[in-house]
Design a protein around this motif. Sequence first.
Motif, PDB file in Angstrom:
ATOM      1  N   LEU A 108      39.418  36.629  51.178  1.00 28.57           N
ATOM      2  CA  LEU A 108      38.919  36.282  49.886  1.00 28.57           C
ATOM      3  C   LEU A 108      39.732  35.683  48.897  1.00 28.57           C
ATOM      4  O   LEU A 108      40.917  35.905  49.068  1.00 28.57           O
ATOM      5  N   PRO A 109      39.141  34.870  48.053  1.00 25.51           N
ATOM      6  CA  PRO A 109      40.108  34.489  46.937  1.00 25.51           C
ATOM      7  C   PRO A 109      40.679  35.429  46.234  1.00 25.51           C
ATOM      8  O   PRO A 109      39.977  36.539  45.920  1.00 25.51           O
ATOM      9  N   LEU A 110      41.876  35.368  46.054  1.00 24.50           N
ATOM     10  CA  LEU A 110      42.693  36.434  45.385  1.00 24.50           C
ATOM     11  C   LEU A 110      43.061  36.099  44.063  1.00 24.50           C
ATOM     12  O   LEU A 110      43.644  35.238  43.720  1.00 24.50           O
ATOM     13  N   VAL A 111      42.411  36.980  43.116  1.00 22.94           N
ATOM     14  CA  VAL A 111      42.443  36.737  41.594  1.00 22.94           C
ATOM     15  C   VAL A 111      43.404  37.611  41.264  1.00 22.94           C
ATOM     16  O   VAL A 111      43.603  38.698  41.322  1.00 22.94           O
ATOM     17  N   THR A 112      44.722  37.160  40.349  1.00 22.68           N
ATOM     18  CA  THR A 112      45.423  37.882  39.401  1.00 22.68           C
ATOM     19  C   THR A 112      44.674  37.830  37.954  1.00 22.68           C
ATOM     20  O   THR A 112      44.762  36.646  37.306  1.00 22.68           O
ATOM     21  N   PRO A 113      44.547  38.887  37.481  1.00 23.06           N
ATOM     22  CA  PRO A 113      43.990  39.107  36.156  1.00 23.06           C
ATOM     23  C   PRO A 113      45.099  39.127  35.000  1.00 23.06           C
ATOM     24  O   PRO A 113      46.388  39.553  35.081  1.00 23.06           O
ATOM     25  N   ALA A 114      44.636  38.590  33.993  1.00 18.60           N
ATOM     26  CA  ALA A 114      45.628  38.697  32.455  1.00 18.60           C
ATOM     27  C   ALA A 114      44.567  39.673  31.597  1.00 18.60           C
ATOM     28  O   ALA A 114      45.194  40.311  31.044  1.00 18.60           O
ATOM     29  N   GLU A 115      43.272  39.871  31.982  1.00 17.17           N
ATOM     30  CA  GLU A 115      42.507  40.810  31.276  1.00 17.17           C
ATOM     31  C   GLU A 115      41.586  41.424  32.175  1.00 17.17           C
ATOM     32  O   GLU A 115      41.269  40.733  33.239  1.00 17.17           O
TER      33      GLU A 115
END
Length: 221
Positions: A207-214
């Motif tokens: 799966l696309p791996l998202v890094t959060p800022a919020e």
Amino acid sequence: MLSKPIWPIKATWPILALVAGIGLSACKILPTPSAQGVAGNASGFNPDKMVEEIWASKVIPYLQEKAGPFAEVHALAKTDQAAAGAKYGNAKKQANSPWTFAVRVEGKIVAANTQSRAATMDIDVDGDGKADARVQIGPAMRGTALRDSLDFVQFNDFTNQIDFAQFGKAFNAYADKTVLSKLPREALEGRTAKVLGAYTIEGGQDLPLVTPAEAEIGPKP
């Protein structure tokens, strides 16, 4: 047979030793810089402080303006990465670097792994009950997607690769300290989630791996 004895040659040994000693005393052994100490090195480079100083004033406003809905961004990225990059990515990236996109992920948490230090939650954004994106919630996080999504951060602005890498890691550390460490970790499945962050197109990942800022997680259903 030699007409003169050769023992006077030994008289030169002290001179040679003296010369060698002078040569050694003129050399200085300098310590090798350590990557682990880069945040407090003699040059004053402090990636954690640098990220803190630009986070609220530049990073969050940039991501808020640049990010698109995950489903929209990812659909375009799968068919035309350059077009998706021009609209949602860092068009000033290095030519050989993969595209990184700013995204908003909103949906229901269908799975979570909070037992690992590299904790994640899988988000269904289209309501079909299947995960579309995997969101990192730390404390350990892979990659440098937050840094790489910013068009005002360029490799050539840094002294070397080590400084650039440490700056990338500092974004993850700051996101964890200020946002992710405050998220609930129990009974996440079924809750809603809203995330502003970035992800990099990589091959071979489930799966696309998202890094959060919020990030926000809704109440238990």
